[in-house]
Motif scaffolding. Structure first.
Motif, PDB file in Angstrom:
ATOM      1  N   GLY E  59      43.981  39.210  42.042  1.00 39.22           N
ATOM      2  CA  GLY E  59      43.548  38.777  40.743  1.00 39.22           C
ATOM      3  C   GLY E  59      44.359  37.722  40.049  1.00 39.22           C
ATOM      4  O   GLY E  59      44.081  37.316  38.809  1.00 39.22           O
TER       5      GLY E  59
ATOM      6  N   ASN F  58      39.905  42.185  42.104  1.00 43.54           N
ATOM      7  CA  ASN F  58      40.402  43.500  41.239  1.00 43.54           C
ATOM      8  C   ASN F  58      39.366  44.085  40.323  1.00 43.54           C
ATOM      9  O   ASN F  58      39.769  45.086  39.718  1.00 43.54           O
ATOM     10  N   ASP F  60      37.943  42.932  37.768  1.00 41.53           N
ATOM     11  CA  ASP F  60      37.606  42.035  36.542  1.00 41.53           C
ATOM     12  C   ASP F  60      36.755  40.788  36.571  1.00 41.53           C
ATOM     13  O   ASP F  60      36.561  40.501  37.726  1.00 41.53           O
TER      14      ASP F  60
END
Lengths: 103, 103, 103, 103, 103, 103, 103
Positions: E59, F58, F60
């Motif tokens: 991320g 991840n 998001d």
């Protein structure tokens, strides 16, 4: 000479789903017999058995989204044919099943 | 001249599964002999040995879903043939095995 | 004129495995010599050296599943040939090795 | 007219490895000259420079597994040729290097 | 009729890198002019602008590994040509750039 | 007979970006008209609308890197054409947009 | 002879979306009938039903981005046709839907 006595003996692995395709209509609604070559192959099927699912990205099992008894819409290609006695069955991956049909 | 004395000596790695295909019927139910070229190849097999499994997405080992003695349904293609003496065996990945056959 | 003096000098990287294929039988069990073109290439090999492994999905090293001295079953295709003096060796990825052969 | 004055000026990115292939023997062991077309291309090379590595699955850098000065075994295909003055070099990904050669 | 007035106006997205290829030599070292068709295309370039990077596996943004002003070695294929006025530029993904050239 | 009354009604999904390509010059700088077949197709466009972004590794959302009003450089291939009235628009994935053009 | 009585009975699985394409105009704006072969196939559709979504990279379900009643823009290829009575429907993956059309 065969381990396979009945469809009930088949326990699909992973996210595989054993289905039996709906038989095509053999008569018109007014009762006229339809010759076999004109009978339309249907993409509707009944689920006979479904595997336990596959391991997802975080390590948990993702359960199969259909279960025995469900009516489903099949894609127009794919599936592994399985013959048990005189009956034809098909094995699909859960992800290939297009939709459930509810009444 | 060969390391391979018996199928029992083979320890499949990862999620590989060693199977022996069910021999096709050589007589009809009424006792008539079926010539070899007419014998139907069966997709049913007995698991001889199964590997320990593969590392899954979160680092844990995903155990192989079948084990020695299981009856299984094979896909109609694939598998690596292994000859031991006069016997033919096949190695599949666990994920390729379609279903278990229970009695 | 070559860095490579012996197979022992080769340290495979990642999950690579250096193997030496079992030499085919040159005589029948009754002692008759088999001409070279009739000698059957064997898929059995001895592991000479194995790499340390590869980084797995959670960042840890997954150790190679075979080690020097192991007897293994090779797939019928693949492998990178390496010639050292007059001897032929093969490099496989660990994942390509089908099974260990135990005695 | 070129930024590239020497191999030392090249800093490979990611997991790339700059190597120089071992020159083929130009004489036999008994001193007879081998014509260029008969000289065997060798898959052995010396590492000139190695990149810092790539980002692994958990976000950490996986360092390159070889370093300048290492003797390595190259695959029989691949690599990007780089010419610096009259010398030929090759860039490989770290993962393509088959093995280290130790003395 | 064009939004693009200068190379400075281009802000590469993700891990893209805008480069200008080194012009081939138009004279030999002894001053003789080289006809255009004999001029050797060079794989060396100057970075004009670099994108902010891409989202990595956990991320976080992985910053681009080169920056404006860097001298780099290009692969012998790939790159998207961009023409600004009479000048030719190329856009590469950061991962395609082979190496930095340091003086 | 169409749901689509204007480009403003289109709300791209995921990381899709709706753009309108810059119209090619129809006159030279000195005022001479350029016949349509000689007009150069430009890879410059204005962003009309951008989707909310895609789910990253991840979990998001990674927001789209361009927004309505941005001037952008398009790749020389790709994009899904959308016709609204007499106007032509194109849908690209955010990742396909090469660069922003700033003034 | 069919499980499928109406489109309402279809419950798409995963991120599949059942849509009905907008019927092409059969008259011009001035009221002249357009012959069927000249009617333009429209890429606009109404969502009839949408699946619950798919498992994302961190194990959570990513909900489908459109819902029943939404007007959407379809890609110019793809989709699995489903016939219910005399009506034609199409199943798309959520990711294939280009944009929502808002009024």
């Amino acid at each position: 000479m065969s381990f396979l006595k009945s469809a009930q003996a088949l326990k699909p692995l992973f996210d595989r789903v054993l289905v039996q395709r709906l038989k095509p209509a053999t008569q018109t609604v007014s009762g006229i017999y339809i010759p076999e070559k004109n009978q339309e192959k249907l993409n509707q099927a009944t689920v006979i058995a479904a595997g336990p699912g596959v391991i997802g990205p975080n390590g948990d099992t993702i359960p199969t989204s259909v279960q025995a008894g469900d009516k489903v819409l099949l894609p127009s290609f794919g599936g592994s044919p399985v013959k048990i006695g005189e009956d034809e069955y098909l094995l699909y991956s859960d992800k290939e099943i297009l939709a459930k049909i509810e009444n």
